[in-house]
Design a protein around this motif. Sequence first.
Motif, PDB file in Angstrom:
ATOM      1  N   ILE A  14     -37.184  75.297 -35.745  1.00 22.72           N
ATOM      2  CA  ILE A  14     -36.300  76.275 -35.083  1.00 22.72           C
ATOM      3  C   ILE A  14     -36.195  77.543 -35.912  1.00 22.72           C
ATOM      4  O   ILE A  14     -36.292  78.669 -35.398  1.00 22.72           O
ATOM      5  CB  ILE A  14     -34.908  75.658 -34.845  1.00 22.72           C
ATOM      6  N   PHE A  15     -35.990  77.382 -37.223  1.00 19.13           N
ATOM      7  CA  PHE A  15     -35.840  78.553 -38.079  1.00 19.13           C
ATOM      8  C   PHE A  15     -37.133  79.357 -38.143  1.00 19.13           C
ATOM      9  O   PHE A  15     -37.123  80.584 -38.145  1.00 19.13           O
ATOM     10  CB  PHE A  15     -35.425  78.109 -39.477  1.00 19.13           C
ATOM     11  N   LEU A  16     -38.260  78.669 -38.204  1.00 13.43           N
ATOM     12  CA  LEU A  16     -39.542  79.356 -38.267  1.00 13.43           C
ATOM     13  C   LEU A  16     -39.762  80.215 -37.027  1.00 13.43           C
ATOM     14  O   LEU A  16     -40.116  81.402 -37.112  1.00 13.43           O
ATOM     15  CB  LEU A  16     -40.670  78.332 -38.412  1.00 13.43           C
ATOM     16  N   VAL A  17     -39.510  79.625 -35.857  1.00 16.29           N
ATOM     17  CA  VAL A  17     -39.710  80.355 -34.600  1.00 16.29           C
ATOM     18  C   VAL A  17     -38.728  81.513 -34.495  1.00 16.29           C
ATOM     19  O   VAL A  17     -39.104  82.658 -34.159  1.00 16.29           O
ATOM     20  CB  VAL A  17     -39.562  79.405 -33.407  1.00 16.29           C
ATOM     21  N   ALA A  18     -37.450  81.232 -34.805  1.00 17.47           N
ATOM     22  CA  ALA A  18     -36.431  82.278 -34.683  1.00 17.47           C
ATOM     23  C   ALA A  18     -36.684  83.408 -35.672  1.00 17.47           C
ATOM     24  O   ALA A  18     -36.501  84.600 -35.337  1.00 17.47           O
ATOM     25  CB  ALA A  18     -35.049  81.675 -34.913  1.00 17.47           C
ATOM     26  N   SER A  19     -37.113  83.072 -36.870  1.00 17.53           N
ATOM     27  CA  SER A  19     -37.340  84.099 -37.887  1.00 17.53           C
ATOM     28  C   SER A  19     -38.502  85.007 -37.528  1.00 17.53           C
ATOM     29  O   SER A  19     -38.444  86.232 -37.700  1.00 17.53           O
ATOM     30  CB  SER A  19     -37.602  83.434 -39.241  1.00 17.53           C
ATOM     31  N   VAL A  20     -39.575  84.402 -37.059  1.00 12.71           N
ATOM     32  CA  VAL A  20     -40.744  85.196 -36.665  1.00 12.71           C
ATOM     33  C   VAL A  20     -40.389  86.118 -35.501  1.00 12.71           C
ATOM     34  O   VAL A  20     -40.828  87.269 -35.426  1.00 12.71           O
ATOM     35  CB  VAL A  20     -41.911  84.269 -36.295  1.00 12.71           C
ATOM     36  N   CYS A  21     -39.561  85.628 -34.596  1.00 11.01           N
ATOM     37  CA  CYS A  21     -39.223  86.413 -33.397  1.00 11.01           C
ATOM     38  C   CYS A  21     -38.174  87.477 -33.669  1.00 11.01           C
ATOM     39  O   CYS A  21     -38.235  88.570 -33.092  1.00 11.01           O
ATOM     40  CB  CYS A  21     -38.743  85.485 -32.291  1.00 11.01           C
ATOM     41  N   PHE A  22     -37.194  87.171 -34.558  1.00  9.10           N
ATOM     42  CA  PHE A  22     -36.039  88.060 -34.653  1.00  9.10           C
ATOM     43  C   PHE A  22     -35.733  88.571 -36.051  1.00  9.10           C
ATOM     44  O   PHE A  22     -35.058  89.591 -36.197  1.00  9.10           O
ATOM     45  CB  PHE A  22     -34.788  87.358 -34.126  1.00  9.10           C
ATOM     46  N   CYS A  23     -36.194  87.865 -37.095  1.00 13.08           N
ATOM     47  CA  CYS A  23     -35.695  88.202 -38.428  1.00 13.08           C
ATOM     48  C   CYS A  23     -36.722  88.887 -39.314  1.00 13.08           C
ATOM     49  O   CYS A  23     -36.449  89.907 -39.910  1.00 13.08           O
ATOM     50  CB  CYS A  23     -35.190  86.942 -39.149  1.00 13.08           C
ATOM     51  N   PHE A  24     -37.920  88.305 -39.436  1.00 14.16           N
ATOM     52  CA  PHE A  24     -38.902  88.783 -40.396  1.00 14.16           C
ATOM     53  C   PHE A  24     -40.113  89.366 -39.679  1.00 14.16           C
ATOM     54  O   PHE A  24     -40.455  88.968 -38.572  1.00 14.16           O
ATOM     55  CB  PHE A  24     -39.375  87.637 -41.304  1.00 14.16           C
ATOM     56  N   GLU A  25     -40.747  90.265 -40.391  1.00 21.75           N
ATOM     57  CA  GLU A  25     -42.019  90.764 -39.896  1.00 21.75           C
ATOM     58  C   GLU A  25     -43.154  89.841 -40.317  1.00 21.75           C
ATOM     59  O   GLU A  25     -44.230  89.855 -39.739  1.00 21.75           O
ATOM     60  CB  GLU A  25     -42.267  92.174 -40.453  1.00 21.75           C
ATOM     61  N   THR A  26     -42.925  89.069 -41.388  1.00 21.36           N
ATOM     62  CA  THR A  26     -43.897  88.076 -41.852  1.00 21.36           C
ATOM     63  C   THR A  26     -43.245  86.702 -41.799  1.00 21.36           C
ATOM     64  O   THR A  26     -42.086  86.566 -41.423  1.00 21.36           O
ATOM     65  CB  THR A  26     -44.335  88.382 -43.297  1.00 21.36           C
ATOM     66  N   LEU A  27     -44.005  85.680 -42.179  1.00 20.04           N
ATOM     67  CA  LEU A  27     -43.453  84.317 -42.201  1.00 20.04           C
ATOM     68  C   LEU A  27     -42.269  84.245 -43.162  1.00 20.04           C
ATOM     69  O   LEU A  27     -42.303  84.850 -44.252  1.00 20.04           O
ATOM     70  CB  LEU A  27     -44.525  83.321 -42.621  1.00 20.04           C
ATOM     71  N   PRO A  28     -41.205  83.500 -42.813  1.00 19.57           N
ATOM     72  CA  PRO A  28     -39.992  83.473 -43.643  1.00 19.57           C
ATOM     73  C   PRO A  28     -40.149  82.672 -44.928  1.00 19.57           C
ATOM     74  O   PRO A  28     -39.323  82.813 -45.823  1.00 19.57           O
ATOM     75  CB  PRO A  28     -38.971  82.810 -42.722  1.00 19.57           C
ATOM     76  N   LEU A  29     -41.166  81.825 -45.006  1.00 20.18           N
ATOM     77  CA  LEU A  29     -41.369  80.998 -46.201  1.00 20.18           C
ATOM     78  C   LEU A  29     -42.824  81.098 -46.638  1.00 20.18           C
ATOM     79  O   LEU A  29     -43.728  81.160 -45.798  1.00 20.18           O
ATOM     80  CB  LEU A  29     -41.019  79.533 -45.931  1.00 20.18           C
ATOM     81  N   SER A  30     -43.040  81.088 -47.946  1.00 19.08           N
ATOM     82  CA  SER A  30     -44.401  81.089 -48.459  1.00 19.08           C
ATOM     83  C   SER A  30     -44.978  79.680 -48.389  1.00 19.08           C
ATOM     84  O   SER A  30     -44.267  78.701 -48.163  1.00 19.08           O
ATOM     85  CB  SER A  30     -44.414  81.582 -49.910  1.00 19.08           C
ATOM     86  N   LEU A  31     -46.277  79.587 -48.639  1.00 19.31           N
ATOM     87  CA  LEU A  31     -46.939  78.292 -48.592  1.00 19.31           C
ATOM     88  C   LEU A  31     -46.399  77.354 -49.675  1.00 19.31           C
ATOM     89  O   LEU A  31     -46.141  76.174 -49.423  1.00 19.31           O
ATOM     90  CB  LEU A  31     -48.445  78.481 -48.780  1.00 19.31           C
ATOM     91  N   VAL A  32     -46.187  77.867 -50.866  1.00 17.70           N
ATOM     92  CA  VAL A  32     -45.686  77.045 -51.975  1.00 17.70           C
ATOM     93  C   VAL A  32     -44.273  76.568 -51.681  1.00 17.70           C
ATOM     94  O   VAL A  32     -43.913  75.421 -51.950  1.00 17.70           O
ATOM     95  CB  VAL A  32     -45.736  77.831 -53.296  1.00 17.70           C
TER      96      VAL A  32
END
Length: 601
Positions: free
Chosen positions: A368-386
């Motif tokens: 949920i956070f990943l989808v919401a962040s990409v759509c509304f919060c961040f221009e890039t992914l909200p978390l790095s791979l590490v």
Amino acid sequence: ALNSPCRVSTSTCFIGASEESGNNTEKALLRVVGNHFQVDFNVLRKAHRSLWTASFSSTRKASSVVLNLGGEHMLYTKGAPEVVLDLCVRRLDQAGEVVEFTAEDKAEMLALASNRAMRCVALAMRELPAMYSVADAPKADPKQAGLPQGTPEESLTLIGLTFLQDPVRPDVREALYACRGAGVNVIMVTGDSASTAKAVALESGLMSIGDNSRHSLLEGSQFRKMVSLRHSGVTVEEDENDFNQAAFDKIWPELRVLARSSPIDKYLLVKGLMESKLYETGRLDIHPDKQIVAVTGDGVNDIAAMNKAHVGVAMGGGQQAAIEIAEVVLTDDNFSSCVTGIKWGRNIRDAACKFIQFQITITVVFVIFLVASVCFCFETLPLSLVQSLWINLVQDTLGALTLASDVASADLLKRRPVSDEAPLVTKMMARNIIGQSIFQSINLIIMVNMAERFFSNDVDSDNVNDYKMTVAFNFMVLQTLANQFCMRMIHGEYNFFAGLERNPWFCGVASCEFCLQVLIVSAAGDFFQCEPVSLQSWAKMIVFAFGGVWTFQILLNAGYWYFTTGGIEAVNSDEGTSLEKKGIVLQVDTFPRGGYGALTV
């Protein structure tokens, strides 16, 4: 000593415990011979070879051997009093003289054997006539002693009766009480007489003094007649179909002891329990569901019932044939181990349920956070791979270690069993998963979006997105750590800290997770792409993460109990589990005295 194939350690013949063999009754008799009379049975066996034998079986209930003693052929027989006494025509009196064995003597002996709450073994002998040819003697009938005509087993002289007392273990009464609380129905199946079996059942608490139900104690012969279709006037072509399920369903809810039983009695009992649909009528108060049957045994006579049952449990000190076909082996031959197995079985299933609801919750929050962040919060992914890899480690490996480490408590035996068809994710668990997923997702999204306001001391215009990524990563891990405590409870309990004092593993792993998270953010920021976080900001995140998750779980439980019971007090849930499934019925051969037992779950 010569009329027994078993081996046992005595003062005159010491052998290792692993070398002992035979049933407990014969072992006890051999110990008397070795310890009291100081006779080495190995020396006797080497000096005297048997000329004719009739082995003991559950149907014959007697064994015999013919020996050559100084040129005379002597027969020695031992077995159940009602069998051996029928073969006797003479007896030894107190002076050792041979006298006539009258019908009055037989009635007195049988009364003596049945009135004592001990296992009775009758001993008899016969000096075979000189013209009797042992080599031409017919083989003994495997089903009845004294047959066929002409066997040595006739016209015997009664030597006497031996009584064996096998005290009830002190922990059995408590174990049976725990079984009742856990929804376990215990039935004792034994070859002992009805009086002996009843005395053991009363002493162990399986029966009460005021238990006057006509089906609470039955003998094998009575039981077979009551469940026989032929006895009801129905024509049956094959013996295996001669079973009246309707008649059986009237008996088994009250049955506590089945005495003088044979292997077929045990088999019919297991068959009836497994096929019973009495629970569909609503008249079953033991456990209103399909019965899951386990049978314990220690010998060849128990194999048929153990194979038929859902679970076969063998005694570690029993015969190898029973051990080989069993699914479970009790190495200490103790009935209390059955209760321990039920408790730990429930604990294992609870651990799986705890991890499932924890795993699903954090996965849903992450998505949920990943989808919401990409759509509304961040221009890039909200978390790095590490960062994602560390969250996955907390979610999977470390989460499993913490939630699988709770010690099995006695409270697990206070819950009722569940159906083997019940879903692993219960309604209560689904409520926890949905509720916490929604709350933690919203809480995380708000915290990230309000990062500039909440953590203004740490944020400047150059690192807004990087700091939001740090907040997202740190806050998600902290919420996950807080949720580990909540997910320890799967039945709506308010106190999710209960039992932590007995679980240093959980406390240790959870503490390590928190310390590692602090080090990752503070000391390994470059590698994990984290911005520095001040002590004030750490305090805010910890309060919002732990306080929010814990408070919401308490409110979630209160709401559940209010809408289901009308109050907010937590009640015992019927969504408990057993070692496997439910409705345990234990078939036991003298189990309260530490011998043979059965486990059904």
